[in-house]
Scaffold this motif. Structure first.
Motif, PDB file in Angstrom:
ATOM      1  N   LEU A   1       0.828  -1.200   0.000  1.00 53.35           N
ATOM      2  CA  LEU A   1       0.000   0.000   0.000  1.00 53.35           C
ATOM      3  C   LEU A   1       0.866   1.254   0.000  1.00 53.35           C
ATOM      4  O   LEU A   1       0.574   2.227  -0.705  1.00 53.35           O
ATOM      5  CB  LEU A   1      -0.926   0.001   1.226  1.00 53.35           C
ATOM      6  CG  LEU A   1      -1.856   1.197   1.401  1.00 53.35           C
ATOM      7  CD1 LEU A   1      -2.834   1.306   0.229  1.00 53.35           C
ATOM      8  CD2 LEU A   1      -2.619   1.098   2.721  1.00 53.35           C
ATOM      9  N   ARG A   2       1.920   1.228   0.776  1.00 53.66           N
ATOM     10  CA  ARG A   2       2.806   2.386   0.874  1.00 53.66           C
ATOM     11  C   ARG A   2       3.469   2.711  -0.464  1.00 53.66           C
ATOM     12  O   ARG A   2       3.793   3.867  -0.751  1.00 53.66           O
ATOM     13  CB  ARG A   2       3.871   2.127   1.934  1.00 53.66           C
ATOM     14  CG  ARG A   2       4.750   3.324   2.246  1.00 53.66           C
ATOM     15  CD  ARG A   2       5.693   3.023   3.382  1.00 53.66           C
ATOM     16  NE  ARG A   2       6.510   1.852   3.103  1.00 53.66           N
ATOM     17  CZ  ARG A   2       7.380   1.344   3.966  1.00 53.66           C
ATOM     18  NH1 ARG A   2       7.509   1.879   5.162  1.00 53.66           N
ATOM     19  NH2 ARG A   2       8.096   0.284   3.653  1.00 53.66           N
ATOM     20  N   SER A   3       3.655   1.695  -1.319  1.00 59.02           N
ATOM     21  CA  SER A   3       4.358   1.899  -2.589  1.00 59.02           C
ATOM     22  C   SER A   3       3.437   2.366  -3.714  1.00 59.02           C
ATOM     23  O   SER A   3       3.913   2.682  -4.804  1.00 59.02           O
ATOM     24  CB  SER A   3       5.042   0.593  -3.010  1.00 59.02           C
ATOM     25  OG  SER A   3       4.071  -0.401  -3.316  1.00 59.02           O
ATOM     26  N   LEU A   4       2.121   2.419  -3.466  1.00 58.73           N
ATOM     27  CA  LEU A   4       1.184   2.818  -4.519  1.00 58.73           C
ATOM     28  C   LEU A   4       1.259   4.318  -4.796  1.00 58.73           C
ATOM     29  O   LEU A   4       1.535   5.115  -3.903  1.00 58.73           O
ATOM     30  CB  LEU A   4      -0.244   2.453  -4.116  1.00 58.73           C
ATOM     31  CG  LEU A   4      -0.630   0.987  -4.113  1.00 58.73           C
ATOM     32  CD1 LEU A   4      -2.085   0.841  -3.694  1.00 58.73           C
ATOM     33  CD2 LEU A   4      -0.409   0.340  -5.472  1.00 58.73           C
ATOM     34  N   PRO A   5       0.959   4.728  -6.044  1.00 53.97           N
ATOM     35  CA  PRO A   5       0.907   6.165  -6.378  1.00 53.97           C
ATOM     36  C   PRO A   5      -0.423   6.779  -5.924  1.00 53.97           C
ATOM     37  O   PRO A   5      -1.340   6.981  -6.724  1.00 53.97           O
ATOM     38  CB  PRO A   5       1.023   6.155  -7.910  1.00 53.97           C
ATOM     39  CG  PRO A   5       0.423   4.847  -8.329  1.00 53.97           C
ATOM     40  CD  PRO A   5       0.760   3.870  -7.236  1.00 53.97           C
ATOM     41  N   LEU A   6      -0.527   7.089  -4.651  1.00 54.35           N
ATOM     42  CA  LEU A   6      -1.765   7.633  -4.080  1.00 54.35           C
ATOM     43  C   LEU A   6      -1.728   9.157  -4.089  1.00 54.35           C
ATOM     44  O   LEU A   6      -0.659   9.764  -4.120  1.00 54.35           O
ATOM     45  CB  LEU A   6      -1.945   7.097  -2.661  1.00 54.35           C
ATOM     46  CG  LEU A   6      -2.139   5.571  -2.566  1.00 54.35           C
ATOM     47  CD1 LEU A   6      -2.122   5.120  -1.118  1.00 54.35           C
ATOM     48  CD2 LEU A   6      -3.417   5.131  -3.254  1.00 54.35           C
TER      49      LEU A   6
END
Length: 359
Positions: free
Chosen positions: A223-228
């Protein structure tokens, strides 16, 4: 363009919130019968509200006119959980959905299969061998809590039981904010339920942020690595994913599944479901149709529009009722009967008619 059946009465005095939340099924059934329409109006949360109990109306509300009926930014769900895929609208919601879908791919889920199997075995092993009647809902709720916290937060009940119990307690307190009056009051020796829920939310967010900083593996790391869109997005979604709402919904569906298939008269159904995964899937869809775990969803009209040919004024609310939509006789033949075969072959009903699958 016709006027909506029913009446919204006058402000406060005409509000039907207590009657609706006490028994939403009876509330809707009585008005459908009275008005001869599966779309009607009443006053809910002191706002003129269109109640949508038909598949056609739900499709208009959630699909055809999604840009007209928007999620309410003042809703208590937004206040308690922040901006996330459930509370945002339009393009932002679509972009979040595209990003998050990567976390629920077959490959990602397959990596968790051993953990899911071990949790299920540990929580359900005594059910089949018990000679005494069992209350299955709390067992299924515990199962859901272990799955949610283990999968989404890397907190496993068998490895860190004290941490697991503390987070479960905080999630329950936080959830109570959704069903409490939104009054934030704190006094010596007493706090309102809403105030307690906000304090629990803040503690959960501290735990979540620490996990996001330290964890490299599993769902948290992915989740932390997603482009949010912004730095807070990951923590807000973890708050949603570990919410007590999910174990409660899972426990509700599994309890309904158990009741639907229990007894000697359902032996043939049980046998076929054990042998045929396709038929088991149909059974699960039929359970979701008949006994959805959520009341429905609420939107606000941003302009004058229509639902089912009825006029809906700008600023008013519209709420679809899952239980009633799923029993719309225009779509579901013999809507109150348990018939898994309705989801098979040429008789298959489009899955998007089932609001528990994502709408």
């Amino acid at each position: 363009m016709s006027k909506l059946p029913g009446s919204t009465g006058i402000s406060l005095l005409g509000d039907k919130s207590l009657e609706f939340y006490r028994d939403p099924i009876t509330f809707c059934d009585r008005r459908i019968e009275k008005h001869g329409s599966r779309i009607f109006q009443a006053r809910l949360l002191n706002k003129s509200t269109s109640f949508v109990c038909s598949v056609q109306g739900m499709q208009e509300l959630l699909c055809d006119k999604a840009s007209v009926f928007l999620k309410d930014p003042t809703d208590v769900m937004t206040y308690m959980y922040g901006d996330n895929i459930v509370t945002t609208n339009g393009e932002e919601a679509s972009l979040l959905r595209l990003s998050l879908m990567n976390l629920f791919s077959g490959k990602c889920l397959a990596s968790s299969s051993d953990y899911i199997n071990s949790v299920c075995e540990r929580n359900l092993k005594d059910l089949s061998s018990s000679a005494e009647p069992q209350s299955v809902y709390p067992i299924f709720k515990r199962l859901g809590s272990e799955l949610v916290l283990g999968l989404f937060l890397n907190v496993k009940a068998d490895e860190t039981p004290e941490t697991f119990e503390e987070i479960t307690r905080l999630c329950t307190l936080h959830w109570h904010g959704i069903i409490s009056a939104p009054v934030n009051i704190k006094m010596p020796l007493w706090s309102s339920g809403f105030c307690t829920a906000l304090e629990a939310r803040d503690k959960l967010m501290e735990i979540i942020r620490e996990k996001l900083e330290l964890e490299q593996e599993g769902f948290v790391g992915c989740l932390r690595s997603l482009p949010l869109p912004d730095p807070s997005c990951a923590s807000q979604h973890l708050l949603l994913f570990i919410s007590a709402l999910i174990p409660k919904a899972l426990a509700s569906l599994l309890t309904s599944f158990t009741l639907a298939l229990c007894g000697p008269h359902q032996e043939e159904v049980r046998a076929q479901a054990r042998q045929d995964p396709t038929y088991l899937h149909q059974v699960l869809l039929e359970v979701q149709r008949l006994w959805p775990p959520f009341i429905g969803g609420r939107r606000i009209a941003n302009q004058d529009t229509t639902l089912g040919g009825y006029h809906v004024p700008a600023g008013s609310a519209a709420m679809y009722i899952s239980y009633a939509v799923h029993r719309d006789p225009e779509i579901f033949h013999q809507p109150h009967d348990f018939r898994p075969e309705r989801w098979s072959g040429r008789r298959r009903v489009a899955i998007y008619y089932n609001t528990t699958t994502g709408l």
